[in-house]
Scaffold this active site. Sequence first.
Site, PDB file in Angstrom:
ATOM      1  N   TYR A 145      40.437  19.445   2.140  1.00 19.74           N
ATOM      2  CA  TYR A 145      39.954  20.750   2.601  1.00 19.74           C
ATOM      3  C   TYR A 145      38.544  21.056   2.094  1.00 19.74           C
ATOM      4  O   TYR A 145      37.667  21.453   2.888  1.00 19.74           O
ATOM      5  CB  TYR A 145      40.933  21.839   2.183  1.00 19.74           C
ATOM      6  CG  TYR A 145      40.800  23.104   2.988  1.00 19.74           C
ATOM      7  CD1 TYR A 145      41.378  23.211   4.254  1.00 19.74           C
ATOM      8  CD2 TYR A 145      40.079  24.184   2.498  1.00 19.74           C
ATOM      9  CE1 TYR A 145      41.245  24.361   5.002  1.00 19.74           C
ATOM     10  CE2 TYR A 145      39.939  25.340   3.245  1.00 19.74           C
ATOM     11  CZ  TYR A 145      40.524  25.426   4.496  1.00 19.74           C
ATOM     12  OH  TYR A 145      40.379  26.568   5.233  1.00 19.74           O
TER      13      TYR A 145
ATOM     14  N   GLU B 250      31.284  20.711   7.218  1.00 18.65           N
ATOM     15  CA  GLU B 250      30.883  21.816   8.093  1.00 18.65           C
ATOM     16  C   GLU B 250      29.557  22.417   7.629  1.00 18.65           C
ATOM     17  O   GLU B 250      28.674  22.729   8.443  1.00 18.65           O
ATOM     18  CB  GLU B 250      31.975  22.894   8.107  1.00 18.65           C
ATOM     19  CG  GLU B 250      33.278  22.456   8.769  1.00 18.65           C
ATOM     20  CD  GLU B 250      34.361  23.520   8.661  1.00 18.65           C
ATOM     21  OE1 GLU B 250      34.009  24.712   8.537  1.00 18.65           O
ATOM     22  OE2 GLU B 250      35.553  23.174   8.690  1.00 18.65           O
TER      23      GLU B 250
END
Length: 400
Positions: A324, A331
């Site tokens: 994660y 991103e």
Amino acid sequence: MENQVLTPHVYWAQRHRELYLRVELSDVQGPALLPRLGCSSVIIAHCSLELLGLSNLPISASQAGLQNPAISITENVLHFKAQGHGAKGDNVYEFHLEFLELVKPEPIYKLTQRQVNITVQKKVSQWWERLTKQEKRPLFLAPDFDRWLDESDAEMELRAKEEERLNKLRLESEGSPETLANLRKGYLFMYNLVQFLGFSWIFVNLTVRFCILGKESFYDTFHTVADMMYFCQMLAVVETINAAIGVTSSPLLPSLIQLLGRNFILFIVIGTMEEMQNKAVVFFVFYLWSIVEIFRYPFYMLTCVDMDWKVVTWLRYTVWIPVYPLGCLAEAVSVIQSIPIFNETGRFSFTLPYPVKMKVRFSFFLQIYLIMLFLGLYINFRHLYKQRRRHYGQKKKKLT
């Protein structure tokens, strides 16, 4: 010698749609309404037929007068005749009642060892001021206080029955709670299965291409798997809706943060800029997203069918710990790489109206998004950590 015909005690009560009569007459159980002594008309008729050689012809109970009790309604008058044990012993009892208003000519009766219960349907649903057309009450007739209700109480009972009927129809139309629970499980199972298959296809495709082409596969990732990623991320809206309307017990905020964050990266940062679609960072964004989901959705599928595979459960609550943060980092890199491209092209930039007349670049919002990205990382990371601690912490307490 025939028994004397007498009148039994009759008790009555009413509702808006029905009349109830209770005849105090016991042992009305025999099929034949015959005197106990002497020769009846039925026997005489049978003897006459035997003399004529016609004794084998069938004689119905109604033709021979064998019905016991004999209850009928003709011209709005109830006729009752039965042999049983009443106030005057074992005799034939009968009475006639002309009703105040019109009734349906099909009375329903039920025999018990102690009495005969008669139900008569009113033609019009209304409350009667008395039972009989004649104002003076017959001596043998009295109110049945065991079933007696005032008009207001009867209306309340009628409303209660109507509500019960409507509730029953509603439950039949909606289905039982068990049926609804099974439909919910089936719906969630299919949703998680479709998402699992979609992200599995992306993961396998990227893995195979990397094994064959190596680093060269990084640069055409978007054109290879973009359609499937678009599909999966648009379908993920359903997951947020499920949390919002209570179909699932998942909290809304983490689901909404992940949905908006991923779709912003996919549709805005990467999807609208061809220069971004050929960058290697796209491979890492898509690959890390798919790794998380190929373990998350199978866990939810097994939960829908009340199964617990320890390996899948452990992967669900563990894989996200390294993946994660790496996904958020990928991103962030994609956003940073897109800032000069958006500045150069001027896409989504705009100028404020007079008197300000200041140009606002889209890169300004991208910089704000970077801050929000790591804030969302903290919220989701904290949520997932609590889930893991709740799941495995409870097991440790049980073991101790």
